[in-house]
Design a protein around this motif. Structure first.
Motif, PDB file in Angstrom:
ATOM      1  N   VAL A   1      11.210  49.686  -7.347  1.00 52.17           N
ATOM      2  CA  VAL A   1      12.104  49.443  -6.416  1.00 52.17           C
ATOM      3  C   VAL A   1      12.012  49.698  -5.003  1.00 52.17           C
ATOM      4  O   VAL A   1      11.613  50.580  -4.565  1.00 52.17           O
ATOM      5  CB  VAL A   1      13.245  50.399  -7.071  1.00 52.17           C
ATOM      6  CG1 VAL A   1      14.574  50.252  -6.431  1.00 52.17           C
ATOM      7  CG2 VAL A   1      13.485  50.279  -8.509  1.00 52.17           C
TER       8      VAL A   1
ATOM      9  N   TRP B   1      19.089  43.237  -7.668  1.00 53.68           N
ATOM     10  CA  TRP B   1      19.297  44.651  -8.682  1.00 53.68           C
ATOM     11  C   TRP B   1      20.428  44.454  -9.164  1.00 53.68           C
ATOM     12  O   TRP B   1      21.271  43.990  -8.834  1.00 53.68           O
ATOM     13  CB  TRP B   1      19.422  45.640  -7.672  1.00 53.68           C
ATOM     14  CG  TRP B   1      19.828  47.014  -8.140  1.00 53.68           C
ATOM     15  CD1 TRP B   1      21.010  47.625  -8.156  1.00 53.68           C
ATOM     16  CD2 TRP B   1      18.966  47.925  -8.577  1.00 53.68           C
ATOM     17  NE1 TRP B   1      21.040  48.603  -8.665  1.00 53.68           N
ATOM     18  CE2 TRP B   1      19.786  48.847  -9.057  1.00 53.68           C
ATOM     19  CE3 TRP B   1      17.486  48.065  -8.609  1.00 53.68           C
ATOM     20  CZ2 TRP B   1      18.929  49.972  -9.440  1.00 53.68           C
ATOM     21  CZ3 TRP B   1      16.801  49.208  -9.153  1.00 53.68           C
ATOM     22  CH2 TRP B   1      17.602  50.178  -9.702  1.00 53.68           C
TER      23      TRP B   1
ATOM     24  N   MET C   1      14.271  44.729  -6.821  1.00 55.27           N
ATOM     25  CA  MET C   1      13.483  44.784  -7.870  1.00 55.27           C
ATOM     26  C   MET C   1      12.036  43.981  -7.284  1.00 55.27           C
ATOM     27  O   MET C   1      12.328  42.763  -7.344  1.00 55.27           O
ATOM     28  CB  MET C   1      13.821  44.453  -9.221  1.00 55.27           C
ATOM     29  CG  MET C   1      14.749  45.422  -9.741  1.00 55.27           C
ATOM     30  SD  MET C   1      14.110  47.166 -10.174  1.00 55.27           S
ATOM     31  CE  MET C   1      12.642  46.763 -11.055  1.00 55.27           C
TER      32      MET C   1
END
Length: 632
Positions: free
Chosen positions: A231, A257, A216
């Protein structure tokens, strides 16, 4: 200077004083007191609107709403609440304030923002402009926010000058920078996804090696409703994503993540005396990174709810100031609860509280910042679901689609519609929300499915049963049917099925453990012989269970009665006379009537009819004598 005055307003209007702008020019305040008099062009006739506009005269006119000159306000609090921002949160804050006759003044750059039609006074100006906020603060007894993207530096200066800001400027400064927010909470031992500040591609590559992909990438500031997040599924994705987020100079960080199974949220209220009260944990469901549906309460084990509340309390306890805060959390598959982010204001995840809780998040925010006692945040309805009305199209087509949905919603039971009155509609823009309350999660979900015309296994006329009538064998049905007859006469929805404690133990476990979630509120269990069914079911559910002893050929039901009443301590089962399923149903009706006024009226009517029947028989017996009475 331009003044639009309402003839019916009889009070002094202005004093003059110099108000230099930050650019070296003078700034003019344009006060537009609008009324609903014939000929007025006001969009919101009864609202006073004040404009901050740039001009060049030497002096400006100060509104009579300056807190030093204001007439007494005889509400729950005499303090005028100033709100930075006039969006839908400000609108609902004003609605809550009106119930307590608390005066709210809003500051927003849009003249026709959602709060403008409801605020006591609306000021048109930028809430992130320091000079504008300083001037606005003069009109307020306490200053709060409905959006965190304000000028925190100015708020800190105002606090040094004695302005009451709630929550504190230090809290706003921490929260509006999401990286700083992560650093702050990590220092207090609050569980978070791993994160790392990045300044160049080498930093991102290092983070990728450390955290793995997906990764992220997030903006530190001005990130909300999916904006400012991206992302990266591989390191090749990074350069384009960094550019899309404004470059490293914009201020970025990365996060490991988190493979969460649910997103949870807790609305936390903190009073001026530092006491804290939490609303029930909810589940938030997002669409394209925008909150779309909120289910209350969250369908998670009690230990997860307890952990979520503990983390939320600890997080808010580390901040300064009073108000309502939203704590967003991740629940992972290994039952970890991680803090995602915090908002220092009412939040989308708390909209449902207007209809579902004894105190809404908006009233609670006002109570907190005004120094009033915090209200009861518990739910007054078993279940609620909130559905955001997001723009499906642009312009008139978008408005048409939204109003079609609203028209359908208004035909459903337990539904409340909130329309934010935004002048423009865009795709994915939050235009309003719909809250559905009901006796169970399954019932409110079914109504939402009906509203959205989702395909379900249930027909549109399906009614959630409130009572479950179960028995171990179909041979018990001649007795148990009397319970169904009574429930039907009172208009109580019910279901009837066979669940054997001995022959179908898995079915019994599934039925009992899922009954509450399906909307069942009471179980009536008929059993003969060993009569294990009522007790076993009672051990598997928190619902009240009423056992009906079934008469058997061997011991005439005595064994059944004794088995049901001899439950071990901690497993309560109510019971009735042998074979008296009708009384079991009447007891169920009385339990339900304690929280259902319409059903309570029917119970009273039933009791009156019983009384009248007995009195009629007594009158006839006394008039005719016992011999004639019996012969008839």
């Amino acid at each position: 200077m331009i003044l639009h005055l309402v003839p019916t307003v009889a009070r002094p209007f202005c004093n003059t004083y110099p108000f230099p702008s930050s650019a070296g020019r003078k700034t003019t305040l344009l006060f537009s007191f609008q009324s609903g008099l014939k000929g007025s062009s006001s969009r919101h006739p009864s609202i006073q609107s004040t404009h901050f506009s740039m001009s060049s005269p030497d002096h400006i006119c100060e509104s009579s709403l300056d807190k030093n000159d204001e007439m007494p306000v005889h509400g729950v609090s005499d303090t005028v609440v100033g709100v930075l921002g006039g969006g839908q949160l400000g609108r609902m804050l004003c609605q809550a304030a009106s119930q307590m006759a608390v005066k709210v003044v809003t500051l927003d750059p849009l003249e026709s923002c959602p709060a403008s039609s409801i605020a006591y006074e609306h000021v048109v100006g930028k809430f992130d402009d320091g000079e504008t906020v300083c001037e606005f603060a003069k009109r307020c007894g306490v200053l709060t926010v409905e959006i965190e993207h304000v000028d925190a530096v100015t708020l800190e200066k105002l606090e040094l000058q004695g302005v009451d800001c709630q929550p504190k400027a230090s809290t706003i400064r921490i929260i509006q920078d999401k990286y700083l927010q992560k650093v702050h909470f990590s220092q207090y031992g609050i569980p978070l996804p791993d994160f790392l500040e990045i300044h160049n591609l080498a930093d991102v590559e290092k983070a990728g090696e450390l955290f793995g992909y997906p990764l992220m990438i997030k903006s530190k500031r001005l990130a909300y409703d999916g904006r400012g997040n991206a992302v990266a599924y591989s390191k090749e994705d990074v350069p384009a994503l960094v550019t899309a987020l404004g470059g490293f100079e914009h201020g970025l960080y990365v996060e490991r993540w988190t493979p969460f199974v649910k997103e949870l949220a807790v609305i936390v209220a903190r009073a001026r005396d530092h006491s804290i009260r939490c609303f029930p944990v909810v589940e938030t469901i997002h669409r394209d990174n925008i909150c779309h549906i909120v289910e209350a309460p969250a369908d998670v084990p009690d230990k997860i709810k307890k952990l979520a509340v503990e983390i939320a309390q600890k997080a808010i306890g580390s901040l300064e100031g009073a108000g309502v805060f939203a704590v967003e959390l991740f629940l992972t598959k290994d039952e970890q609860v991680l803090l995602n982010e915090v908002a220092p204001r009412p939040h989308n995840s708390g909209h449902h509280t207007i209809e579902s809780c004894y105190t809404s998040q908006y009233e609670q925010h006002l109570r907190a910042i005004l120094g009033l006692p915090l209200g009861d945040p518990s739910m007054k309805t078993p279940a609620a679901i909130m559905y955001n009305i997001l723009g499906e199209d642009e312009g008139n087509s978008g408005f048409h689609l939204a109003h079609q949905l609203i028209a359908k919603a208004l035909n459903l039971p337990g539904v409340s519609v909130h329309w934010y009155d935004k002048p423009e509609i865009r795709k994915q823009r939050k235009m309003g929300h719909i809250t559905i309350v009901g006796p169970s999660k399954s019932s409110v979900k079914a109504r939402l499915d009906s509203l959205l015309e989702r395909e379900t296994s249930r027909s549109h006329d399906f009614v959630t049963p409130r009572v479950g009538i179960i028995m171990g064998s179909d041979s018990d049905l001649p007795t148990m049917k009397d319970a169904a007859v009574v429930l039907k006469s009172f208009g109580v929805p019910y279901e009837v099925t066979i669940v054997s404690a001995h022959r179908t133990p898995d079915r019994m476990f599934t039925y009992a453990s899922s009954a509450k979630e399906r909307g069942i509120q009471i179980l009536i269990a008929g059993a003969g012989g060993a009569a294990h069914l009522p007790g076993m079911v009672a051990s598997l559910t928190s619902l009240p269970v009423i056992g009906v002893p079934i008469k058997t050929s061997s011991l005439d039901g005595i064994d059944s009665l004794l088995s049901i009443v001899q439950m071990p301590k901690g497993i309560p089962v109510a019971t009735v006379a042998i074979g008296n399923a009708a009384n079991a149903a009447l007891l169920a009706v009385r339990i339900l009537a304690t929280s259902d006024s319409n059903l309570s009226d029917r119970v009273i009517k039933y009791q009156n009819e019983l009384r009248d029947t007995v009195l009629a028989k007594a009158t006839k017996l006394e008039a005719e004598g016992w011999e004639r009475y019996l012969n008839e």
